[in-house]
Design a protein around this motif. Structure first.
Motif, PDB file in Angstrom:
ATOM      1  N   LYS A 134      -0.043  26.017  15.101  1.00  0.00           N
ATOM      2  CA  LYS A 134       1.572  25.098  15.644  1.00  0.00           C
ATOM      3  C   LYS A 134       1.603  23.545  15.005  1.00  0.00           C
ATOM      4  N   LYS A 135       0.446  22.883  14.909  1.00  0.00           N
ATOM      5  CA  LYS A 135       0.892  21.991  13.845  1.00  0.00           C
ATOM      6  C   LYS A 135       0.910  22.645  12.707  1.00  0.00           C
ATOM      7  N   VAL A 136       0.038  22.776  12.101  1.00  0.00           N
ATOM      8  CA  VAL A 136       0.469  24.156  10.689  1.00  0.00           C
ATOM      9  C   VAL A 136       1.513  24.302  10.157  1.00  0.00           C
ATOM     10  N   PHE A 137       2.169  25.321  10.987  1.00  0.00           N
ATOM     11  CA  PHE A 137       3.093  26.131  11.238  1.00  0.00           C
ATOM     12  C   PHE A 137       4.544  24.915  10.794  1.00  0.00           C
ATOM     13  N   ALA A 166      -0.049  33.281   8.849  1.00  0.00           N
ATOM     14  CA  ALA A 166       0.622  34.674   9.123  1.00  0.00           C
ATOM     15  C   ALA A 166       0.431  34.641  10.941  1.00  0.00           C
ATOM     16  N   ASN A 167      -0.235  34.399  12.020  1.00  0.00           N
ATOM     17  CA  ASN A 167      -0.842  34.542  12.817  1.00  0.00           C
ATOM     18  C   ASN A 167       0.892  33.311  14.034  1.00  0.00           C
ATOM     19  N   ALA A 168       1.203  32.046  13.196  1.00  0.00           N
ATOM     20  CA  ALA A 168       2.781  32.073  13.590  1.00  0.00           C
ATOM     21  C   ALA A 168       4.095  33.446  13.211  1.00  0.00           C
ATOM     22  N   LEU A 169       3.982  33.691  11.788  1.00  0.00           N
ATOM     23  CA  LEU A 169       4.889  34.636  11.478  1.00  0.00           C
ATOM     24  C   LEU A 169       5.146  35.478  12.219  1.00  0.00           C
ATOM     25  N   LYS A 170       4.019  36.357  12.467  1.00  0.00           N
ATOM     26  CA  LYS A 170       4.107  37.234  13.432  1.00  0.00           C
ATOM     27  C   LYS A 170       4.709  36.910  14.895  1.00  0.00           C
ATOM     28  N   ILE A 171       4.163  36.042  15.946  1.00  0.00           N
ATOM     29  CA  ILE A 171       4.337  35.722  17.241  1.00  0.00           C
ATOM     30  C   ILE A 171       5.446  35.326  17.247  1.00  0.00           C
ATOM     31  N   LEU A 195      14.988  31.082   6.171  1.00  0.00           N
ATOM     32  CA  LEU A 195      14.507  29.354   5.695  1.00  0.00           C
ATOM     33  C   LEU A 195      12.555  29.905   6.490  1.00  0.00           C
ATOM     34  N   TYR A 196      12.871  30.572   7.690  1.00  0.00           N
ATOM     35  CA  TYR A 196      11.540  29.838   8.330  1.00  0.00           C
ATOM     36  C   TYR A 196      10.597  31.125   8.973  1.00  0.00           C
ATOM     37  N   LEU A 197      10.953  32.629   8.725  1.00  0.00           N
ATOM     38  CA  LEU A 197      10.432  33.285   9.101  1.00  0.00           C
ATOM     39  C   LEU A 197       9.446  33.805   7.750  1.00  0.00           C
ATOM     40  N   TYR A 198       9.554  33.793   7.172  1.00  0.00           N
ATOM     41  CA  TYR A 198       9.180  34.586   6.013  1.00  0.00           C
ATOM     42  C   TYR A 198       8.349  33.849   5.501  1.00  0.00           C
TER      43      TYR A 198
END
Length: 198
Positions: A134-137, A166-171, A195-198
């Motif tokens: 979460k922090k990294v994202f 990569a993990n955050a985007l997948k979830i 904006l956020y998921l690419y």
């Protein structure tokens, strides 16, 4: 105090630091100039500010008065010009706001509302991510830090940062795609994904 006729008289007073004399001069003209400004702006508080600005400029740049033959005329012209400029600025601001409001069609407002709803949903899902992920994202997507900067900040490898993203985007993609009440073809959804998921 000697009646001030020329700009040079006022320049001398200011440059010699005669604060008492300048204050007397200020008091002598302030109310008259205030009334003049108020005729234009129709707001005493604004008029006071404009008149004070004129006097402040005189105090800070007395050399601009050296060739002025009549200080009274100079002050009246300055206050009137300041008042007209203020009105023009307000008119431009009002026209700008009216244009923005006119551009807010019903369709645009509905899309804006949907976009905001999706951002709220996305943020809820972000809060469910593992703490470091979460922090990294957030650092990457909301604070616009590069992977290298995040790695240095959190004292982790750049590869680890990539894995967290990569993990955050997948979830997050799966979470949004699973929601039944979202039109996946809509412009707001596509905008949020871009904006956020690419």
């Amino acid at each position: 105090m000697v009646n001030i006729i020329t700009g040079q008289d006022l320049v001398d007073i200011i440059q010699e630091g005669q604060v008492k004399a300048f204050t007397h001069f200020y008091t002598l003209f302030f109310q008259k100039l205030l009334l003049e400004s108020d005729k234009y702006v129709k707001d005493v508080a604004v008029a006071e500010e404009l008149v004070q600005d004129v006097f402040m400029k005189v105090w800070e740049s007395p050399e601009s008065l050296e060739d002025v033959r009549s200080v009274k005329s100079y002050l009246y012209r300055s206050v009137i010009n300041a008042s007209i400029n203020y009105l023009n600025r307000q008119k431009n601001i009002e026209q700008h706001h009216q244009k923005i409001a006119a551009d807010y069609s019903e369709e645009y407002l509905m899309e804006l509302d949907e976009e905001n709803r999706l951002v709220v949903l996305l943020r809820i899902e972000i809060e469910k991510l593992p703490p470091q992920c979460k922090k990294v994202f957030k650092l990457n997507r909301f604070e616009k830090l590069k992977y290298r900067e995040i790695a240095d900040l959190l004292d982790i490898s750049e590869r680890t940062v990539e894995n967290h993203i990569a993990n955050a985007l997948k979830i997050l993609r799966e979470a949004l795609l699973d929601k039944k009440n979202i039109d996946k073809e809509s412009k707001p959804f596509q905008k949020i994904v871009t904006l956020y998921l690419y």
